[in-house]
Write a protein that holds these residues in place. Sequence first.
Motif, PDB file in Angstrom:
ATOM      1  N   GLU A   1      29.474  19.670  41.647  1.00 33.34           N
ATOM      2  CA  GLU A   1      28.915  20.960  41.185  1.00 33.34           C
ATOM      3  C   GLU A   1      27.585  21.271  41.864  1.00 33.34           C
ATOM      4  N   GLU A   2      26.836  20.228  42.187  1.00 38.60           N
ATOM      5  CA  GLU A   2      25.504  20.456  42.765  1.00 38.60           C
ATOM      6  C   GLU A   2      25.556  21.140  44.119  1.00 38.60           C
ATOM      7  N   VAL A   3      26.672  20.981  44.810  1.00 40.87           N
ATOM      8  CA  VAL A   3      26.753  21.591  46.150  1.00 40.87           C
ATOM      9  C   VAL A   3      27.706  22.791  46.154  1.00 40.87           C
ATOM     10  N   GLN A   4      28.123  23.236  44.985  1.00 39.41           N
ATOM     11  CA  GLN A   4      29.037  24.382  44.921  1.00 39.41           C
ATOM     12  C   GLN A   4      28.272  25.656  45.274  1.00 39.41           C
ATOM     13  N   PRO A   5      28.689  26.358  46.306  1.00 34.28           N
ATOM     14  CA  PRO A   5      27.993  27.601  46.654  1.00 34.28           C
ATOM     15  C   PRO A   5      28.082  28.610  45.494  1.00 34.28           C
ATOM     16  N   THR A   6      27.058  29.419  45.364  1.00 33.33           N
ATOM     17  CA  THR A   6      27.030  30.380  44.250  1.00 33.33           C
ATOM     18  C   THR A   6      28.239  31.318  44.285  1.00 33.33           C
ATOM     19  N   TRP A   7      28.721  31.608  45.491  1.00 39.04           N
ATOM     20  CA  TRP A   7      29.845  32.545  45.614  1.00 39.04           C
ATOM     21  C   TRP A   7      31.198  31.860  45.460  1.00 39.04           C
ATOM     22  N   ALA A   8      31.223  30.528  45.385  1.00 35.71           N
ATOM     23  CA  ALA A   8      32.498  29.814  45.307  1.00 35.71           C
ATOM     24  C   ALA A   8      32.984  29.780  43.862  1.00 35.71           C
ATOM     25  N   LYS A   9      33.384  30.924  43.392  1.00 36.11           N
ATOM     26  CA  LYS A   9      33.882  31.057  42.023  1.00 36.11           C
ATOM     27  C   LYS A   9      35.073  32.004  42.068  1.00 36.11           C
TER      28      LYS A   9
ATOM     29  N   GLU B   1      21.779  29.159  58.383  1.00 34.72           N
ATOM     30  CA  GLU B   1      20.912  28.085  57.924  1.00 34.72           C
ATOM     31  C   GLU B   1      20.117  28.535  56.694  1.00 34.72           C
ATOM     32  N   GLY B   2      20.084  27.663  55.722  1.00 37.43           N
ATOM     33  CA  GLY B   2      19.250  27.922  54.557  1.00 37.43           C
ATOM     34  C   GLY B   2      19.933  28.704  53.448  1.00 37.43           C
ATOM     35  N   GLN B   3      21.137  29.212  53.681  1.00 34.71           N
ATOM     36  CA  GLN B   3      21.807  29.974  52.626  1.00 34.71           C
ATOM     37  C   GLN B   3      22.286  29.060  51.503  1.00 34.71           C
ATOM     38  N   GLU B   4      23.000  28.004  51.886  1.00 35.11           N
ATOM     39  CA  GLU B   4      23.482  27.016  50.917  1.00 35.11           C
ATOM     40  C   GLU B   4      23.407  25.670  51.632  1.00 35.11           C
TER      41      GLU B   4
END
Lengths: 222, 414
Positions: free
Chosen positions: B151-159, B252-255
């Motif tokens: 969960e810690e590396v789940q991108p915010t949009w990966a839903k 770079e830096g987004q996720e």
Amino acid sequence: MLFAALFAASSVAQFTGVRRLRAPTFSKEIMNRTFATLTTATLLAFSLAACSTDDAETASTEAVAPETDMSTAGMDAALTLEDGWVKSADEGMTGAFGTLTNHTAEDIEIVSVEADFADMPQLHETVTDSAGASQMQQVDGFVVPAEGTYELAPGGDHLMLMGLNEAVESGTTADVTLVADDGTEWLLELPVREFDGAEETYDEGQSEMNMDMDSDEMTSDQ
Amino acid sequence: MIPSRPQSPGAGPGRRTLIGGGLASLAAAGAGVVVGRESLGDQSASSELSNSAQDSPVPAGELKYEFYADRQTGVAEEPQPYATLIALDLKDGAGREELQRLMRIWTDDSARLMSGAGPLTDQEPELAKRTSGLTITVGWGPTLFAKAELEEVQPTWAKPLPAFDKDSLDPAYVGGDLVLQIAAHSPMTVAHAQQELINGAETLVDIRWIQTGFREPMERNGWSMRNLFGQVDGTVQPVIDGMDSGLVWQEEGQEPGWDNATAMVIRRIAMDMASWERADRPARENAIGRDLSDGAPITGGGADANADLEATNDLGLRVINPAAHIRRAAAVEPHQRFLRRPYQFHESVGTQMQTGLIFIAFQTDPVRQFVPVQQRLDEADLLNIWTQAVGSALFAILPGVAPGGYLGEQFLEG
């Protein structure tokens, strides 16, 4: 393939005295270390590998020179196992396959195989009996001809790993050691893969029969 | 969906390229960068597709893409005519360790298949020799992250995508922990790769759904294709190697860990051929806002012309219908664009055919890019008369990997 060749010069100090065949698997740590140890030996190993590997980067299992004795690097690339792998199995027995490649001008005879996870590892050949059925039987050795190859394949000759004492899981690696007639050892780190074939190898009735037969042979050999 | 700005996705020399020979292959493998025939030869920033298989002297059967690179293949490459998409779920009780093993296997198998060698266990390696521009693309679905304690590396949009009113989703075509996109110029190549990749993972994953698609193999239109409604689709695309790269590839830096990743939206859209047959040509062109003969906007110009959404006729009515597809799909903000790489499906179920589009879109952030456009289409789009989404899924396409590594390694080690 370049990567595989670079691996040939990678140094594995803890295996000094043992020639280590190592599949270029998945460790960046090892890869980085490899780039730090570029030597003439690398070039030698690379040229040898270039003769025998294909496009797949992870295709070749290469001999690795002990760190303390780089002078033997060329000799350590004497034998490679191309496209080596082990069939996954939860228990019982399994097999290891690949193409043994002899890069020297002398024959190399493999006389035994060892693996910590298998209590009864053997060299097997597959022959067709008078009824046309495949039969496996233990053999004393595989002779990899000078500058030649020796195929280990499902349905053919193979490394038979019986008496598994732990599961061999796909996507992991398994260490298997080959021993030559002069006592030289090669430690192979082989990828484990799911495989539905080689069923005849693992047929229960067949295996019991073979194990009995093999035991007899071992007794008579000794 | 047909956004309004005419652009081709391929342009500059930085585009992913075909590997024509062993030396290029070696260089790419060793350095972890993509070097190849096209980029060496074509340095011009032409608006033409630079990796068009049609332009390549390499016969389609011999096309090879390099697996080991910063970005995965199957996104920026000109769409091959045949593709299979497979969604899979981790077996019950499987977690991070099993995912790690799976990624190691699929990485090795994919690299071998794309190079023309079979996987280690391939009993039909002869079928792997003809690479036919094979690409294998691996992604993680929103449901995977919790199962693998990631969960810690789940991108915010990966839903999961939000619900859309007009959708009529069949659970058989929704979601998935993982996706494999296998595409090539030969259906044999696709089938063999599919067989091998699934065989090697049978104890780790269960198949959730499979979708098989095609595009016209005899015409090389680059990124656009005609669908079975006869419409030209995919004319307008972001310039992914130029100004619009940030619309498709994570920067770079987004996720953290996701540089060079992309988000893949897959929508299975049923096309009602029977009712489409009852629609006359003018009604069809009115629905989309494009001429059926060449795909040009009905306000004039060629296929690549901008649609004049404000144009009116003698009666003062808008030439392009207020609910025409191209009006509703047009980006109202510059970022509401994405790379479309769709396939057609046409499959028998008993004596009936099921026909439709496997809509595939790649973008950096589907929440900002795809969702607002789909919400407008859901609200009003004349094409909704004949089309309906029956499947929906979203996956995070992992960043590429260098030789010696495996896909997702940055999240799975340690």
